[in-house]
Design a protein around this motif. Structure first.
Motif, PDB file in Angstrom:
ATOM      1  N   ASP A 114      40.603  66.856 -84.336  1.00 18.72           N
ATOM      2  CA  ASP A 114      40.513  67.754 -83.468  1.00 18.72           C
ATOM      3  C   ASP A 114      40.813  68.848 -82.773  1.00 18.72           C
ATOM      4  O   ASP A 114      41.994  68.768 -83.234  1.00 18.72           O
ATOM      5  CB  ASP A 114      38.813  67.176 -82.367  1.00 18.72           C
ATOM      6  N   SER A 115      40.251  69.831 -82.294  1.00 20.26           N
ATOM      7  CA  SER A 115      41.489  70.926 -81.716  1.00 20.26           C
ATOM      8  C   SER A 115      42.469  70.326 -80.970  1.00 20.26           C
ATOM      9  O   SER A 115      43.035  71.111 -80.742  1.00 20.26           O
ATOM     10  CB  SER A 115      40.523  72.296 -80.789  1.00 20.26           C
ATOM     11  N   ALA A 116      42.106  69.053 -79.884  1.00 26.94           N
ATOM     12  CA  ALA A 116      42.732  68.864 -78.910  1.00 26.94           C
ATOM     13  C   ALA A 116      44.129  68.320 -79.762  1.00 26.94           C
ATOM     14  O   ALA A 116      44.992  67.423 -79.062  1.00 26.94           O
ATOM     15  CB  ALA A 116      41.906  67.980 -77.939  1.00 26.94           C
ATOM     16  N   GLY A 117      43.763  67.650 -80.941  1.00 30.34           N
ATOM     17  CA  GLY A 117      45.127  67.141 -81.984  1.00 30.34           C
ATOM     18  C   GLY A 117      45.003  65.505 -82.109  1.00 30.34           C
ATOM     19  O   GLY A 117      45.514  65.065 -82.898  1.00 30.34           O
ATOM     20  N   SER A 118      43.656  65.607 -81.750  1.00 28.41           N
ATOM     21  CA  SER A 118      43.119  63.580 -81.670  1.00 28.41           C
ATOM     22  C   SER A 118      42.426  63.814 -82.841  1.00 28.41           C
ATOM     23  O   SER A 118      41.898  64.719 -83.677  1.00 28.41           O
ATOM     24  CB  SER A 118      42.169  63.443 -80.722  1.00 28.41           C
ATOM     25  N   TRP A 119      43.049  62.401 -83.633  1.00 31.13           N
ATOM     26  CA  TRP A 119      42.100  62.487 -85.126  1.00 31.13           C
ATOM     27  C   TRP A 119      41.749  61.029 -85.212  1.00 31.13           C
ATOM     28  O   TRP A 119      41.324  60.380 -83.604  1.00 31.13           O
ATOM     29  CB  TRP A 119      42.946  61.010 -86.149  1.00 31.13           C
ATOM     30  N   HIS A 120      40.027  61.776 -86.100  1.00 31.24           N
ATOM     31  CA  HIS A 120      38.897  60.677 -85.909  1.00 31.24           C
ATOM     32  C   HIS A 120      38.339  60.142 -86.972  1.00 31.24           C
ATOM     33  O   HIS A 120      38.318  60.806 -87.932  1.00 31.24           O
ATOM     34  CB  HIS A 120      38.202  61.364 -85.480  1.00 31.24           C
ATOM     35  N   SER A 121      37.810  59.161 -87.469  1.00 32.49           N
ATOM     36  CA  SER A 121      37.666  58.057 -88.357  1.00 32.49           C
ATOM     37  C   SER A 121      35.484  57.684 -88.228  1.00 32.49           C
ATOM     38  O   SER A 121      35.460  57.324 -87.212  1.00 32.49           O
ATOM     39  CB  SER A 121      38.421  56.981 -88.977  1.00 32.49           C
ATOM     40  N   VAL A 122      35.311  58.754 -89.187  1.00 30.64           N
ATOM     41  CA  VAL A 122      33.544  59.324 -88.953  1.00 30.64           C
ATOM     42  C   VAL A 122      33.082  58.550 -90.412  1.00 30.64           C
ATOM     43  O   VAL A 122      32.982  58.838 -90.963  1.00 30.64           O
ATOM     44  CB  VAL A 122      32.962  60.431 -88.370  1.00 30.64           C
ATOM     45  N   HIS A 123      31.920  57.167 -89.555  1.00 34.71           N
ATOM     46  CA  HIS A 123      31.223  56.345 -90.744  1.00 34.71           C
ATOM     47  C   HIS A 123      30.406  56.882 -91.204  1.00 34.71           C
ATOM     48  O   HIS A 123      29.276  57.048 -90.623  1.00 34.71           O
ATOM     49  CB  HIS A 123      31.481  54.865 -91.129  1.00 34.71           C
ATOM     50  N   VAL A 124      29.909  57.593 -92.662  1.00 35.06           N
ATOM     51  CA  VAL A 124      28.655  58.372 -92.358  1.00 35.06           C
ATOM     52  C   VAL A 124      28.079  57.477 -94.056  1.00 35.06           C
ATOM     53  O   VAL A 124      28.333  57.140 -94.788  1.00 35.06           O
ATOM     54  CB  VAL A 124      28.792  59.566 -93.356  1.00 35.06           C
ATOM     55  N   ASP A 125      26.534  56.869 -93.948  1.00 30.82           N
ATOM     56  CA  ASP A 125      25.780  56.188 -94.036  1.00 30.82           C
ATOM     57  C   ASP A 125      25.762  57.230 -95.776  1.00 30.82           C
ATOM     58  O   ASP A 125      24.684  58.073 -95.986  1.00 30.82           O
ATOM     59  CB  ASP A 125      24.209  56.016 -94.021  1.00 30.82           C
ATOM     60  N   PRO A 126      25.674  56.669 -97.299  1.00 29.75           N
ATOM     61  CA  PRO A 126      26.404  57.559 -98.163  1.00 29.75           C
ATOM     62  C   PRO A 126      24.075  57.511 -98.560  1.00 29.75           C
ATOM     63  O   PRO A 126      24.484  58.622 -99.616  1.00 29.75           O
ATOM     64  CB  PRO A 126      27.397  56.599 -99.173  1.00 29.75           C
ATOM     65  N   GLY A 127      24.126  56.797 -98.345  1.00 31.93           N
ATOM     66  CA  GLY A 127      22.420  56.615 -98.707  1.00 31.93           C
ATOM     67  C   GLY A 127      20.819  57.262 -98.219  1.00 31.93           C
ATOM     68  O   GLY A 127      20.734  58.186 -98.294  1.00 31.93           O
ATOM     69  N   THR A 128      21.344  57.250 -96.835  1.00 28.95           N
ATOM     70  CA  THR A 128      21.208  58.521 -95.240  1.00 28.95           C
ATOM     71  C   THR A 128      21.790  60.149 -95.496  1.00 28.95           C
ATOM     72  O   THR A 128      20.591  60.595 -94.589  1.00 28.95           O
ATOM     73  CB  THR A 128      20.770  57.916 -94.399  1.00 28.95           C
ATOM     74  N   GLY A 129      22.947  60.295 -94.815  1.00 27.35           N
ATOM     75  CA  GLY A 129      23.808  61.089 -94.713  1.00 27.35           C
ATOM     76  C   GLY A 129      23.511  60.579 -92.957  1.00 27.35           C
ATOM     77  O   GLY A 129      24.078  61.588 -91.899  1.00 27.35           O
ATOM     78  N   LYS A 130      23.249  60.106 -91.955  1.00 25.46           N
ATOM     79  CA  LYS A 130      23.616  59.259 -90.843  1.00 25.46           C
ATOM     80  C   LYS A 130      25.000  58.274 -90.383  1.00 25.46           C
ATOM     81  O   LYS A 130      25.076  58.335 -91.353  1.00 25.46           O
ATOM     82  CB  LYS A 130      22.313  58.315 -90.131  1.00 25.46           C
ATOM     83  N   VAL A 131      25.034  59.200 -89.311  1.00 25.32           N
ATOM     84  CA  VAL A 131      26.644  58.417 -89.046  1.00 25.32           C
ATOM     85  C   VAL A 131      26.867  57.773 -88.615  1.00 25.32           C
ATOM     86  O   VAL A 131      25.482  57.035 -87.683  1.00 25.32           O
ATOM     87  CB  VAL A 131      27.641  59.712 -88.035  1.00 25.32           C
ATOM     88  N   LEU A 132      27.708  56.738 -88.371  1.00 24.98           N
ATOM     89  CA  LEU A 132      26.955  54.689 -87.861  1.00 24.98           C
ATOM     90  C   LEU A 132      28.097  54.403 -87.204  1.00 24.98           C
ATOM     91  O   LEU A 132      28.011  53.932 -86.208  1.00 24.98           O
ATOM     92  CB  LEU A 132      27.743  54.119 -89.440  1.00 24.98           C
ATOM     93  N   SER A 133      28.778  55.801 -87.534  1.00 19.21           N
ATOM     94  CA  SER A 133      29.785  54.554 -86.122  1.00 19.21           C
ATOM     95  C   SER A 133      31.481  56.220 -86.616  1.00 19.21           C
ATOM     96  O   SER A 133      31.809  56.709 -87.205  1.00 19.21           O
ATOM     97  CB  SER A 133      30.772  53.466 -86.277  1.00 19.21           C
ATOM     98  N   SER A 134      31.998  56.016 -85.688  1.00 21.82           N
ATOM     99  CA  SER A 134      33.150  56.541 -84.963  1.00 21.82           C
ATOM    100  C   SER A 134      34.728  56.209 -84.447  1.00 21.82           C
ATOM    101  O   SER A 134      34.051  56.145 -83.206  1.00 21.82           O
ATOM    102  CB  SER A 134      32.835  58.512 -84.835  1.00 21.82           C
ATOM    103  N   ARG A 135      35.489  56.269 -84.178  1.00 20.69           N
ATOM    104  CA  ARG A 135      36.450  56.139 -83.631  1.00 20.69           C
ATOM    105  C   ARG A 135      37.912  56.902 -83.646  1.00 20.69           C
ATOM    106  O   ARG A 135      38.062  57.485 -84.492  1.00 20.69           O
ATOM    107  CB  ARG A 135      36.208  54.852 -84.327  1.00 20.69           C
ATOM    108  N   THR A 136      38.265  56.947 -82.596  1.00 22.48           N
ATOM    109  CA  THR A 136      39.563  57.769 -82.692  1.00 22.48           C
ATOM    110  C   THR A 136      40.963  57.002 -82.713  1.00 22.48           C
ATOM    111  O   THR A 136      40.974  55.736 -82.534  1.00 22.48           O
ATOM    112  CB  THR A 136      39.982  58.223 -81.215  1.00 22.48           C
TER     113      THR A 136
END
Length: 217
Positions: A114-136
């Motif tokens: 992100d713009s602040a220099g933080s890293w994020h791991s975002v998990h997306v369902d490959p079947g529905t395309g919905k975001v399942l979770s996110s963590r820094t």
């Protein structure tokens, strides 16, 4: 002589029992089994002769199913959820996939800076395309600086690179290689028969070329 005795014995047994001999194990004079006419020995049976009981597919060929949500679509969904710059996408298709819910599921793992220099791991369902979770996640400041420097002046996003590489097969991962002499997107594709290939996608041209460095691994 032995062969004639065996054949005569089996034929007699079939006639007495009123049945039909469905298979003949014939031996030659040395006692070694000889395949019946029109049959092949087990060592002569090719792999592609072995079929599954139900679907008739070759046992030694695994059909690769493409995820409904492509790498490019997963990247787009992740960025809608967590704004920033996507630098990687990986389809985690191992049976023991580790995700935030603790369940063994297949997910797209999207890396975002992100713009602040933080890293994020975002998990997306490959079947529905919905975001399942996110963590820094924590990353070394030097690594962050190298990524930003590599992407400076780039006109090809991770999603655009994934779309370009998709012409070569199903994209299973894409990530930024900032350590190379000429930074580029690294993409992995997979054919329906499971064959994998590595590609480089230009940061400015989106040109796809084979990744020759992977041949040395």
């Amino acid at each position: 002589m032995k062969r004639n005795i065996v054949i005569a014995t089996i034929a007699a047994a079939a006639l007495v029992g009123g049945g039909t001999a469905t298979a003949l194990a014939v031996t030659d004079d040395d006692g070694a089994p000889t395949p019946r006419s029109g049959e092949r020995a087990a060592s002569e049976v090719r792999d592609d002769d072995v079929l599954d009981d139900e679907d008739g597919q070759d046992d030694d060929v695994t059909e690769v199913k493409s995820p409904k949500t492509t790498a490019a679509d997963a990247l787009t969904a992740a960025l809608r959820h967590t704004p920033g710059t996507a630098v990687s996408a990986e389809l985690d298709d191992e049976d023991d996939a580790d995700d935030d819910t603790g369940a063994d599921v297949v997910t797209w793992d999207i890396g975002i800076l992100d713009s602040a220099g933080s890293w994020h791991s975002v998990h997306v369902d490959p079947g529905t395309g919905k975001v399942l979770s996110s963590r820094t996640e924590r990353e070394d400041a030097d690594d962050t600086a190298r990524v930003r420097a590599a992407l400076e002046g780039s006109s090809t996003s991770a999603a655009e690179a994934a779309e370009a590489a998709a012409a070569q097969g199903t994209v299973t991962s894409i990530e930024l290689d900032e350590d190379a002499g000429s930074p580029a997107w690294e993409a992995e594709t997979r054919a329906r028969n499971g064959t994998g290939h590595d590609w480089l996608v230009g940061l400015r041209t989106a040109q796809v070329t084979p990744d020759r460095s992977s041949d040395d691994d």
